[in-house]
Design an enzyme around this catalytic site. Structure first.
Site, PDB file in Angstrom:
ATOM      1  N   CYS A   1       0.816  -1.202   0.000  1.00 61.40           N
ATOM      2  CA  CYS A   1       0.000   0.000   0.000  1.00 61.40           C
ATOM      3  C   CYS A   1       0.854   1.258   0.000  1.00 61.40           C
ATOM      4  CB  CYS A   1      -0.919   0.022   1.219  1.00 61.40           C
ATOM      5  SG  CYS A   1      -0.032  -0.136   2.781  1.00 61.40           S
TER       6      CYS A   1
ATOM      7  N   GLY B   1      -0.904   0.419  -4.663  1.00 65.03           N
ATOM      8  CA  GLY B   1      -2.078  -0.339  -4.237  1.00 65.03           C
ATOM      9  C   GLY B   1      -3.266   0.015  -5.096  1.00 65.03           C
TER      10      GLY B   1
ATOM     11  N   TYR C   1      11.913  -1.926  -7.960  1.00 65.92           N
ATOM     12  CA  TYR C   1      10.610  -1.976  -8.627  1.00 65.92           C
ATOM     13  C   TYR C   1       9.514  -1.138  -7.968  1.00 65.92           C
ATOM     14  CZ  TYR C   1       6.166  -3.918 -10.279  1.00 65.92           C
ATOM     15  OH  TYR C   1       4.903  -4.066 -10.781  1.00 65.92           O
TER      16      TYR C   1
ATOM     17  N   ASN D   1       1.387   1.068   6.071  1.00 58.10           N
ATOM     18  CA  ASN D   1       2.115   0.434   4.971  1.00 58.10           C
ATOM     19  C   ASN D   1       3.082  -0.560   5.586  1.00 58.10           C
ATOM     20  OD1 ASN D   1       3.576  -0.274   2.712  1.00 58.10           O
ATOM     21  ND2 ASN D   1       4.776   1.607   2.668  1.00 58.10           N
ATOM     22  N   GLY D   2       2.912  -1.831   5.274  1.00 55.34           N
ATOM     23  CA  GLY D   2       3.813  -2.843   5.809  1.00 55.34           C
ATOM     24  C   GLY D   2       3.060  -4.097   6.193  1.00 55.34           C
TER      25      GLY D   2
END
Length: 488
Positions: A16, A42, A257, A117-118
């Site tokens: 995300c 996301g 990426y 996020n994670g």
């Protein structure tokens, strides 16, 4: 619904992106713009929560930011000078509106909203303990564990309760938290997941990537440091570091990426690093060929670096259509096979009779690479060589990246020769782990204390993996029981 993009179904996917604003009357509108810039992190769902000084307001929806948050009525329903938003790609919890963030709860101290996020690598264990103590969960997201830990903490102040919660979790997290007292942004002690801080006039802004600042006209200020909590209360900002110092291990795949190429991550241009990876790859794995062709879009910077270092011309041998939606209803295998060409097609006139080098960022299951090589063969390529701008992905990620189980990773099953045969290439090569570190300005990977989290390549996980260890113990017990049963 099936994807029409043959290059989207075999990638590692970040979980995300998060974006927060404190101190601007158009906070929700700014958050919506910031989430647009983070959409690549996301694409399943998006949400925004705002605070007007008295009440919290939330709008969450499945799908992209566009179509859900570009309407005036939605933004007007999110008033206040403080807001936070989230775009989601699920790695834990099912795809459902109840898991869309920010998650919100009414605590004893007032409203509490969190965007994460994670991935918490001990969330399952903590969840079981909380349920035994009477907690009632409304989602299947690991993020909700944080809310319950804050709610049940015995500390007096909300900040101390929040710190107490953070000290019980393990894994990777960047968080933006909203409370009646203000906004808190924090990053795990190893800094595995990214978080940056910027300014727009008097407003303070936090984001997963610096590129989101460019979209709203904000100025990048600095990265939130690993283990740091930045607390914003009106025009007051303070920073605390409640954890014992640790050597940072940011996710190396941000440069390979995940991040947009126009982002700056830990003071390094993502675009420049990817070009440097391509140049290193050309030095490590040269091949006599006519053209260097990127796999769009993530392979482009590395392919430029490879071409510049090797002296082989860079060409767009795969053309992408920007006018095709993300999904397409496909009634059968034949139509599905044709549908993949709606979005990407070989530049046949360029490729015919040429020896081509395809440059991509990674190989996961190998199915994408197989399709690309086949596309080049059908377009008349004389030879097809594959070069990958990361080392072989041999291990799963447990820190917020959607990775197939290890048994489905091509590099975990086959050696280099086997992988080459699987994708039907004339040759295949990956940049070495030392080469990847060199592209990031390091001498190489230090065996004792590497600077990045590179567990997907090396298996060197920087934290304990409580939940995964429990799963493996159960699996081992089941296998043992099965053996005993067969013997008997």
């Amino acid at each position: 619904m099936l994807t029409t993009n043959p290059f989207d179904d075999d990638k590692l996917r970040e979980e995300c992106g998060i974006f927060g604003v404190s101190g601007n009357d158009s906070a929700a509108a700014l958050v919506a713009l910031g989430l647009h810039a983070l959409q690549h992190r996301g694409q399943e769902a998006a949400g925004i929560t705002s605070f007007d000084g008295r009440n919290f307001h939330t709008h969450r929806a499945m799908g992209h930011v566009a179509g859900n948050f570009d309407r005036d009525d939605v933004i007007r329903s999110l008033p206040g000078p403080v807001a936070a938003g989230h775009v989601r790609y699920a790695t834990t919890g099912d795809t459902a509106i109840r898991n869309v963030q920010p998650l919100y709860a009414e605590l004893q101290s007032g409203g509490f909203a969190v965007a994460h996020n994670g991935n918490l690598s001990n969330a399952a264990k903590l969840r079981r303990e909380l349920v035994r103590r009477g907690a009632i969960f409304q989602s299947t997201s690991d993020t909700e564990v944080i809310i319950h830990l804050v709610a049940t903490s015995s500390y007096r102040t909300l900040l101390d309760r929040f710190i107490d919660a953070l000290k019980q979790i393990e894994g990777a997290y960047s968080l933006i938290v909203m409370t009646p007292e203000g906004m808190i942004a924090c990053r795990d002690p190893l800094g595995i997941r990214p978080l940056v801080m910027g300014r727009l006039d008097d407003a303070v802004i936090f984001a997963s990537e610096s590129v989101a600042f460019d979209v709203v006209g904000a100025e990048f200020e600095r990265a939130v440091e690993p283990g740091e909590l930045v607390i914003v209360q009106g025009d007051q900002i303070r920073s605390i570091k409640p954890f014992a110092p640790m050597s940072p291990r940011p996710c190396i795949f941000e440069w390979v990426y995940f991040s947009r190429p126009d982002s700056i991550v830990d003071e390094q241009s993502v675009y420049d690093v990817r070009k440097a990876i391509g140049a290193e790859l050309a030095r490590e794995a040269p091949v006599d060929a006519d053209l260097v062709i990127p796999v769009p879009d993530s392979g482009v910077p590395a392919a430029i670096g490879y071409a510049q270092e090797s002296g082989i011309p860079f060409e767009l041998g795969i053309i992408r259509s920007h006018y095709v939606g993300r999904t397409f209803i496909q009634p059968g295998d034949k139509v599905r096979h044709l549908g993949v060409k709606l979005k990407h097609n070989a530049n046949r006139a360029l490729i015919q009779g040429k020896r081509v080098i395809l440059v991509d960022d990674s190989i996961v299951r190998g199915t994408t690479s197989l399709k690309i090589v086949q596309m080049m063969r059908e377009a008349g390529a004389a030879e097809v060589h594959m070069r990958i701008a990361s080392p072989p992905t041999r291990h799963s990620c447990f820190y917020g990246v959607d990775t197939p189980e290890r048994a489905k990773l091509l590099a975990a099953k086959l050696d280099l020769g086997g992988m080459t045969d699987f994708i039907h290439a004339d040759s295949l090569a990956f940049v070495s782990i030392d080469g990847l570190y060199k592209a990031l300005g390091e001498m190489g990977r230090a065996d004792v204390r590497p600077k990045y989290c590179d567990a997907c390549f090396t298996g060197d996980y920087p934290t304990t993996l409580t939940d995964q260890d429990e799963v493996e113990q159960v699996d081992q017990f089941a296998m043992l029981a099965e053996r005993v049963e067969r013997v008997n």
